[in-house]
Design a protein around this motif. Structure first.
Motif, PDB file in Angstrom:
ATOM      1  N   ASN A   1       9.486  -2.070 -12.722  1.00 12.99           N
ATOM      2  CA  ASN A   1       8.060  -2.330 -12.915  1.00 12.99           C
ATOM      3  C   ASN A   1       7.902  -3.181 -14.162  1.00 12.99           C
ATOM      4  O   ASN A   1       8.416  -2.833 -15.217  1.00 12.99           O
TER       5      ASN A   1
ATOM      6  N   ASP B   1       3.788  -8.912  -6.607  1.00 16.80           N
ATOM      7  CA  ASP B   1       2.323  -8.803  -6.593  1.00 16.80           C
ATOM      8  C   ASP B   1       1.823  -8.103  -7.856  1.00 16.80           C
ATOM      9  O   ASP B   1       2.516  -7.264  -8.426  1.00 16.80           O
TER      10      ASP B   1
ATOM     11  N   HIS C   1      -2.786   3.555  -6.201  1.00 17.75           N
ATOM     12  CA  HIS C   1      -2.249   2.192  -6.341  1.00 17.75           C
ATOM     13  C   HIS C   1      -2.755   1.290  -5.210  1.00 17.75           C
ATOM     14  O   HIS C   1      -2.721   1.677  -4.051  1.00 17.75           O
ATOM     15  N   ARG C   2      -3.209   0.097  -5.573  1.00 12.95           N
ATOM     16  CA  ARG C   2      -3.653  -0.890  -4.577  1.00 12.95           C
ATOM     17  C   ARG C   2      -3.163  -2.271  -4.990  1.00 12.95           C
ATOM     18  O   ARG C   2      -3.241  -2.622  -6.165  1.00 12.95           O
ATOM     19  N   PRO C   3      -2.697  -3.086  -4.013  1.00 13.76           N
ATOM     20  CA  PRO C   3      -2.363  -4.470  -4.369  1.00 13.76           C
ATOM     21  C   PRO C   3      -3.633  -5.235  -4.728  1.00 13.76           C
ATOM     22  O   PRO C   3      -4.673  -5.038  -4.098  1.00 13.76           O
TER      23      PRO C   3
ATOM     24  N   TRP D   1      -0.659  -5.226  -8.998  1.00 14.07           N
ATOM     25  CA  TRP D   1      -1.326  -4.043  -8.443  1.00 14.07           C
ATOM     26  C   TRP D   1      -2.290  -3.465  -9.467  1.00 14.07           C
ATOM     27  O   TRP D   1      -2.130  -3.686 -10.669  1.00 14.07           O
TER      28      TRP D   1
ATOM     29  N   SER E   1     -11.076  -3.554  -8.931  1.00 15.74           N
ATOM     30  CA  SER E   1     -10.207  -3.890  -7.796  1.00 15.74           C
ATOM     31  C   SER E   1     -10.806  -5.049  -6.996  1.00 15.74           C
ATOM     32  O   SER E   1     -10.208  -5.525  -6.040  1.00 15.74           O
TER      33      SER E   1
ATOM     34  N   SER F   1      -1.626 -11.516  -4.884  1.00 16.70           N
ATOM     35  CA  SER F   1      -0.263 -11.841  -4.459  1.00 16.70           C
ATOM     36  C   SER F   1       0.097 -13.254  -4.867  1.00 16.70           C
ATOM     37  O   SER F   1      -0.785 -14.103  -4.996  1.00 16.70           O
TER      38      SER F   1
ATOM     39  N   SER G   1      -4.064   0.379 -10.613  1.00 13.10           N
ATOM     40  CA  SER G   1      -3.984   1.832 -10.430  1.00 13.10           C
ATOM     41  C   SER G   1      -4.822   2.538 -11.492  1.00 13.10           C
ATOM     42  O   SER G   1      -5.324   1.901 -12.423  1.00 13.10           O
TER      43      SER G   1
ATOM     44  N   ARG H   1       3.092  -4.939 -12.236  1.00  8.13           N
ATOM     45  CA  ARG H   1       3.804  -5.647 -11.181  1.00  8.13           C
ATOM     46  C   ARG H   1       5.067  -4.881 -10.810  1.00  8.13           C
ATOM     47  O   ARG H   1       6.113  -5.044 -11.424  1.00  8.13           O
TER      48      ARG H   1
END
Ligand code: BMA
Length: 313
Positions: free
Chosen positions: A141, A171, A186-188, A173, A243, A191, A175, A160
């Motif tokens: 990470n 990507d 956690h969400r992307p 992310w 987000s 990208s 969180s 990342r």
């Protein structure tokens, strides 16, 4: 040299290996914040030889004018034995992300090990000593970046996680956490591939609050047949729901073009860990690492950068 939004300071580079109070081969990247009216940089350095048992360290550099820095010869962060395995996961002390939350300054840095970096969280209130808090991300990470305040009752970060070494695998992310240690939801977020300059992997810096949204400078790499170039871009995130991306530059805002960015320890690199903004002065400052060898400064109009983010989404 094309300079659309960010402008290189004529006094660049502002911290070089030869300016360092301990023998240094490379002055790499830096975290940045304001502390008691002064600009404070946490500067990562690759020593010439071994200093205090370590090849690298993070030193405090303070300045009243944001240009002339006094560097503390004693490192603030050094290799630690946090997991009881002889620094097995803290071999390369670099890339500090610095976030002020209230009166406390949090540092997140990679704890480099054989399976890639984990993320080490430390805290300081005086820039003289640090308190180790915990490891807050498993390897691999690349350096979680903390938002400077809770949003809807939760701490928020960008990071990342790297799942492989293939093109486009890096990507950013988002969180959330109740306590800065335990992270979930956690969400992307973004990208690679948004533009040629950001086609291989991208990585976050510490977000800053503006009236228009959270401003997030990010780095992206472009894999050419000759090398990998590191450039900077910017995005704007919704203040209440970070987000949501509300703007993002498709092109770079800073890319290696000056000699001091194109030649050095690692050539063709501009790399940031954060930025400083002054909304009243309509100013953004980015203290960035150039070619992994010296610290430079780029400044610009905050409003122009925000407009560029909104225009290009
Ligand atoms: C990244 C990090 C940075 C460095 C960059 C370019 O992976 O290791 O510290 O500036 O590569 O070499």
């Amino acid at each position: 040299m094309n300079e659309f939004i960010m402008h290189r300071h004529p006094k660049n580079p502002i911290i070089r290996p030869e300016d360092f109070p301990v023998p240094a081969d490379s002055v790499m990247n830096c975290g940045q914040a304001m502390y008691q009216g002064k600009t404070v940089l946490l500067v990562a350095v690759v020593y010439r030889g071994i200093v205090n048992g370590s090849k690298t360290g993070i030193h405090v550099a303070m300045s009243t004018d944001g240009l002339s820095f006094e560097v503390d010869p004693k490192p603030l962060c050094t290799m630690s034995n946090w997991c009881g395995k002889d620094s097995f996961y803290d071999r390369w002390v670099i890339d500090p992300r610095l976030t002020q939350i209230g009166d406390e300054y949090y540092i997140v840095r990679p704890g480099q090990g054989p399976c890639g970096p984990c993320a080490l969280l430390e805290k300081t209130t005086d820039f003289k000593s640090v308190e180790f808090i915990d490891c807050i991300a498993l390897p691999p990470n690349r350096v979680p970046c903390l938002f400077p305040k809770k949003i809807n009752g939760k701490y928020v970060r960008l990071d990342r996680p790297m799942f492989g070494s293939g093109k486009g695998c890096g990507d950013i992310w988002i969180s959330y956490s109740p306590d800065l240690i335990h992270w979930g939801e956690h969400r992307p977020l973004l990208s690679p591939g948004i533009a040629p300059y950001f086609d291989f992997k991208i990585g976050p810096t510490v977000p800053v609050k503006t009236k228009e949204g959270w401003l997030e400078i990010f780095h992206g790499t472009w894999d050419t047949c000759a090398d990998v170039r590191y450039s900077l871009g910017a995005m704007l995130l919704d203040l209440d729901d970070p987000s949501k991306i509300i703007g993002c530059t498709r092109s770079w805002i800073l890319t290696p073009q000056a000699d001091y960015e194109m030649m050095g320890h690692v050539s063709n690199v501009v790399f940031a860990c954060g930025c400083l903004v002054d909304e009243e002065k309509d100013e953004i400052k980015i203290y960035y690492g150039a070619a992994d060898e010296r610290i430079c400064l780029a400044t610009g109009s905050l409003n122009a950068l925000i407009d560029a983010c909104k225009r290009e989404l």
